[in-house]
Design an enzyme around this catalytic site. Structure first.
Site, PDB file in Angstrom:
ATOM      1  N   GLY A  38       0.824  -1.201   0.000  1.00  0.00           N
ATOM      2  CA  GLY A  38       0.000   0.000   0.000  1.00  0.00           C
ATOM      3  C   GLY A  38       0.855   1.248   0.000  1.00  0.00           C
ATOM      4  O   GLY A  38       2.072   1.196   0.208  1.00  0.00           O
ATOM      5  N   ALA A  70      -5.772  -6.051   6.195  1.00  0.00           N
ATOM      6  CA  ALA A  70      -4.340  -6.331   6.034  1.00  0.00           C
ATOM      7  C   ALA A  70      -4.084  -7.821   5.882  1.00  0.00           C
ATOM      8  O   ALA A  70      -4.634  -8.638   6.620  1.00  0.00           O
ATOM      9  CB  ALA A  70      -3.576  -5.795   7.239  1.00  0.00           C
ATOM     10  N   TYR A 136      -1.713 -19.618   1.881  1.00  0.00           N
ATOM     11  CA  TYR A 136      -2.628 -18.467   1.868  1.00  0.00           C
ATOM     12  C   TYR A 136      -4.023 -18.889   2.317  1.00  0.00           C
ATOM     13  O   TYR A 136      -4.630 -18.250   3.184  1.00  0.00           O
ATOM     14  CB  TYR A 136      -2.670 -17.871   0.462  1.00  0.00           C
ATOM     15  CG  TYR A 136      -3.747 -16.838   0.258  1.00  0.00           C
ATOM     16  CD1 TYR A 136      -3.719 -15.639   0.954  1.00  0.00           C
ATOM     17  CD2 TYR A 136      -4.801 -17.064  -0.628  1.00  0.00           C
ATOM     18  CE1 TYR A 136      -4.706 -14.684   0.776  1.00  0.00           C
ATOM     19  CE2 TYR A 136      -5.789 -16.122  -0.820  1.00  0.00           C
ATOM     20  CZ  TYR A 136      -5.736 -14.931  -0.112  1.00  0.00           C
ATOM     21  OH  TYR A 136      -6.714 -13.997  -0.284  1.00  0.00           O
ATOM     22  N   ILE A 200      -1.047 -14.974 -20.197  1.00  0.00           N
ATOM     23  CA  ILE A 200      -2.016 -15.852 -19.549  1.00  0.00           C
ATOM     24  C   ILE A 200      -1.323 -17.147 -19.174  1.00  0.00           C
ATOM     25  O   ILE A 200      -0.687 -17.794 -20.014  1.00  0.00           O
ATOM     26  CB  ILE A 200      -3.213 -16.144 -20.480  1.00  0.00           C
ATOM     27  CG1 ILE A 200      -4.012 -14.865 -20.739  1.00  0.00           C
ATOM     28  CG2 ILE A 200      -4.114 -17.214 -19.876  1.00  0.00           C
ATOM     29  CD1 ILE A 200      -5.162 -15.052 -21.721  1.00  0.00           C
TER      30      ILE A 200
END
Length: 306
Positions: A38, A70, A136, A200
């Site tokens: 950010g 965040a 993740y 891609i």
């Protein structure tokens, strides 16, 4: 949201800054960010910016509502350093929420992810079985479980929002600072507008439920207004292939730039090929509906290059 004191973590990032700027029209807003993904340049002057980490010991959590946006937000960031990923996404979440609790804040809205649904060509409801294939995804599911703990043990309002492929654009939007981590609409539009061939991974048949950040921001605000508990999808319920996206971007930009295809660096057994939201639960709880169609969203992104 009116007349509240609000903390937005990740508040100078893409989604966080859009949320902070929107909230600042009627509320006192603090944006906390470590400036990794950010920049305070994304924020309006009416937003108070605090440079810091969600792992810090003295966060500005004396607020009415915390929006915890965040996160380390990509597969690569977690595979490069799984421990750091867990610290920021899980420990940082617990640290922020617990400080807010101690300061008397009992309303938290936080970012989860739609990636835990895996490949879906049908709409994904919140109550379907989910699995974790990446660090993740593990970190976001852990958030949901810790949120359940805070809700059950401390009677806090904890709303987890499972985002579907959020975008805005680079040129005039807040995604430029994210670079290679920006949404593919933003990346491909910037490539095509500047005469570069968008790359891609794979054959281009994979699909996403592309959701404009303005619709995400409205959903986040409504979740706080309604003091929601549990997890909720924020997505359009439509999905479009990467090949179709490139065609639409060329049409909107008046260009004819072909994509190039490359081997997907993410292992096939963990790569999410298709996503699509079932937002029924959010609609029934708050009346939220996505207002920006895929076609209008593409036009908005491309108009930044006029």
């Amino acid at each position: 949201m009116d007349g509240k004191r609000v903390l937005v973590t990740g508040g100078a990032g893409f989604i966080g800054s859009n949320l902070a700027n929107s909230l600042a029209e009627d509320n006192e807003v603090i944006a906390l960010d470590d400036c990794y993904l950010g920049t305070p340049d994304n924020l309006d002057d009416s937003v108070e910016f605090v440079e810091g980490s969600v792992l810090d010991g003295d966060l500005p959590t004396d607020v009415d509502v915390v929006f915890h946006i965040a996160a380390l937000s990509s597969y690569a960031m977690h595979e490069d350093d799984p421990t750091r990923g867990a610290r920021v996404n899980v420990e940082g979440f617990v640290n922020t929420v617990d400080q807010a609790r101690q300061d008397g804040c009992d309303t938290v809205v936080y970012a989860s992810t739609s990636s835990i649904y895996g490949d879906r060509t049908d709409p994904s409801p919140e109550d379907m079985p989910v699995a974790v294939n990446t660090g993740y995804e593990a970190s976001k599911l852990a958030r949901e479980k810790y949120a359940e703990y805070f809700g059950n043990h401390y009677d806090m309002s904890m709303a987890g929002m499972r985002f579907f492929s959020v975008y805005q654009g680079m040129e005039d939007g807040a995604e430029e600072h994210k670079g290679e981590y920006a949404n593919l609409i933003a990346q491909f539009a910037d490539d095509i507008a500047n005469g570069r061939n968008p790359e891609i991974w794979g054959d281009g048949s994979q699909t996403r439920d592309f959701t404009h950040v303005d619709d995400i921001v409205r959903g986040l605000e409504l979740a706080a207004d309604h003091e929601l508990d549990g997890v909720y999808n924020l997505g359009t319920g439509q999905q479009y292939s990467f090949d179709h996206l490139v065609d639409r971007l060329n049409e909107a930009l008046g260009t004819d730039v072909e994509p190039v295809y490359a081997e997907n660096p993410i292992p096939e057994d963990v790569y999410v090929h298709d996503t699509m939201a079932d937002a029924t639960k959010m609609r029934e709880a708050t009346g939220w509906e996505p207002e920006i169609s895929f076609e209008e969203g593409v036009e908005r992104v491309c108009s930044q290059y006029d």
